[in-house]
Every structure is written in C-alpha cells, then in structure tokens.
Design a protein around this motif. Sequence first.
Motif, PDB file in Angstrom:
ATOM      1  N   CYS A 110       1.393  -1.086   0.298  1.00 44.46           N
ATOM      2  CA  CYS A 110      -0.316  -0.323  -0.125  1.00 44.46           C
ATOM      3  C   CYS A 110       0.915   1.133  -0.006  1.00 44.46           C
ATOM      4  O   CYS A 110       0.366   2.602  -0.302  1.00 44.46           O
ATOM      5  N   HIS A 168      -0.246   2.943  -6.260  1.00 48.01           N
ATOM      6  CA  HIS A 168      -1.680   2.535  -4.930  1.00 48.01           C
ATOM      7  C   HIS A 168      -2.258   3.680  -4.635  1.00 48.01           C
ATOM      8  O   HIS A 168      -2.326   4.501  -3.503  1.00 48.01           O
ATOM      9  N   CYS A 190      -4.134  -0.728   7.035  1.00 48.89           N
ATOM     10  CA  CYS A 190      -3.731   0.551   6.134  1.00 48.89           C
ATOM     11  C   CYS A 190      -5.117   0.821   5.617  1.00 48.89           C
ATOM     12  O   CYS A 190      -6.055   0.931   5.701  1.00 48.89           O
ATOM     13  N   HIS A 191      -4.505   2.299   4.792  1.00 50.23           N
ATOM     14  CA  HIS A 191      -5.362   3.345   4.667  1.00 50.23           C
ATOM     15  C   HIS A 191      -6.455   3.885   6.060  1.00 50.23           C
ATOM     16  O   HIS A 191      -7.442   4.880   5.784  1.00 50.23           O
TER      17      HIS A 191
HETATM   18 ZN   LIG Z   1      -4.029  -0.639   0.120  1.00 50.78          ZN
END
Ligand SMILES: [Zn+2]
Length: 370
Positions: free
Chosen positions: A56, A61, A75-76
């Motif tokens: 990521c 991405h 993630c994120h």
């Molecule tokens: Zn990701």
Amino acid sequence: MAPELHLLGLSTARPGPLSSAVPQPLATARWCAAQGWPVHPLAVGRKTPAGNCEACRRPGHTYSGCPCTTEGRWCHGFRAATRDADRIDRWWGGHPEFGVGVSCGPAGLVVIDIDAHRQSLPDRSRLLPGIPIPDHVDLTGLTNGFHTLAVLAALRGAPDPAADGSTLRVRTPSGGLHVWYRAPEAGAWRSSAGSGGGRALAWQVDVRAHGGYIIAPGTTTRAGAYTALGTVRRPAVLPAWLAQELERTGHLPQERPAGPKPVPPRALQAVIAAGGGRQGAFGVLSSVLAEVTACAAHTEGVGFSEKLNRASYTAGGLVSAGHLTREQAEQILQDAAAGARPGQERRAAQIIRSGMTAGSRRPLYLGRHG
Ligand SMILES: [Zn+2]
Ligand SMILES: [Zn+2]
C-alpha cells in the motif's frame, strides 16, 4: 459509571490498578467500539494513522480496490476503522503502544475541533466565514478558536459549545478542545477542508465528520494526553443551531445517488461549497475538474484519461505548494472520476496517482493577486 471506564482514563477519578490485564489503548479501542464507533490504530506517539503495508506504500497505489481492509490490515487510516472485536484485540493486543482513532462518519459523530494555536490573526473576513465583521469592530483580545466560536455562538444567541457540559469534551495536548456530538444522520456531515482554507466553521475551529477521524480520549501522543473533561462520556445530539451553522459553512449533507451520477457530481458540489467561485486552490481545481465531470455526459472519446490526468497534475502542484492536502485532493479527484466513469475506479486511481506525482514536482503557488 462502569468500573472499566476508570481504567480508560475516561473519568476524572484516578486510573485503576496497574495490575489490570488490559493495556489502556486496547481498553480504549474496545470502549469506543462498544459505543458504536469504528476505530483504527494511530502511529506510536503520533496523531497520524499507523503506516500502510508495503504494497500500500507503493507509488500509484490507492485505497480503492485495495484488499487490505477485507484481509484485516489497518492500511489507509480511517478507511480501515472497525468495530470487530477480534480485529481490535489483534491490532491493539499485538501493538499495545498504538493510539486510537475514531472514524467520525460511520460512527455518526460530528466533532467540533477548537484550536488554541499561536497564529497571527487572518483577514477579518476569514474569522467567521460568511459573516462580515465591520472595520470598526475592535478585535483586540481575539486570539484563537475558543474566541471565534464563542463569538459565533453569541451572535446566534446560543451557548458556547466549548462550555457545553452536556456532552463529551476532550482536552488536547496543545490546549485545544474536541467537543463531540452525535449527528442525527450518520455520515451526513462533511469534515472541514483543513488548514489550507476552504470549509471551516470559524478561524481555528474545524469540524471532523465524514471523511475524517478524531483521536479517542485516553490516547497519549508524544505531545501529551487527550483527556475527557468532567464526567460526561456520551456525545449529546448536535444542537440545531450548530447544525444550521455547519450547513451554512458548507459542511453539507452528502448525496449518495445510486448508479451513474448526474452532473455535477458530489465532488464538484464540494468544490463549489468550499469556495470554488473564488480564486484559490479549490477555484483552480474546480475549473480543471469541470472538464472531468463533463465527461459524464459521454461514454466514449472525450479524452477522459487525459482530462483526469491534467486535473491530477494540477492537484499535485497545489498539494506540494501546501494549498490543500494530498488526502483532500485524492478524495475530490476520485469522486469526480467516479461520477464521470462509474466502475472504473481502479484505472482512475492509477491516473490520479501518477498525475499527482508528476504535478507535485511543479508546486503551484497561488499568489494573492494571481
Ligand atoms: Zn492498500
Ligand atoms: Zn495494505
């Protein structure tokens, strides 16, 4: 109050015995989830989300189509927020040093974020957006968000939210205050646009709602602790006058149309609400975005990729000049792209990322007279 809240540091009473088996961040995360608020980890000692996995972090991405959330990774940032007990135990059990962020939109929260930063006063037109302050009004003594919010409340004949003892209020390490409210409709309100201008309730007063997160009380960063005040631990319903002010200042309820979106889509509306008609980052971005959103009227042959790339390039330049955050720019571009080409989010995300990367090498500074 339940005994475990004492362990959380969520009461004014002394914390519980140190022999407690549950470390505070895990207890805080569990408590938030029990309130119905999805949580995500914050990097150790910081107020930013825990880092993404290696995949990521790769250039190009984006979160759209990313499998990490489904597969249980954090993630994120706030997009990974969860109420799942196993996931929470795994995340904070494995990393007891992580802080706790609450994703405001899905939690149905609207948090008024009052700052007490030492900054010089902006132009008086920016103190209370949309409310002119005549030149003869003496602004001596007005130095931070507590003051602008108090003035706004006074203008509306309403009590000052900073002094609202009926709701959860959290003192920040920098002397600011988070006033937590429940939104009548979850996810309806938008966050402020951040320090780069655009949407704000008042100078040094931002709103955390859909598209944002708030640091949970009981979290400690290197700057200090986020501490709940008094004894109230539940957010009260957003007062009607404040809801009106939020609407007036562009923190509008979000449209969620099904299927292909009509023109102009949500993104353009956001840009307009953020001051798209004026000069400034959102104005510049709105003009290039208009070309992207116009592609919605045609399915083929109007150079969608090229237009999206150009808008992304412009956005990259605005971001690297500090006019808006990368997060804001990506959100706006992705919304615009999704409106024009529903179902092509992955492709759009690639164009956006590469366009923004290219554009970021040419910072686009907007002069006052530019
Ligand atoms: Zn990701
Ligand atoms: Zn990942």
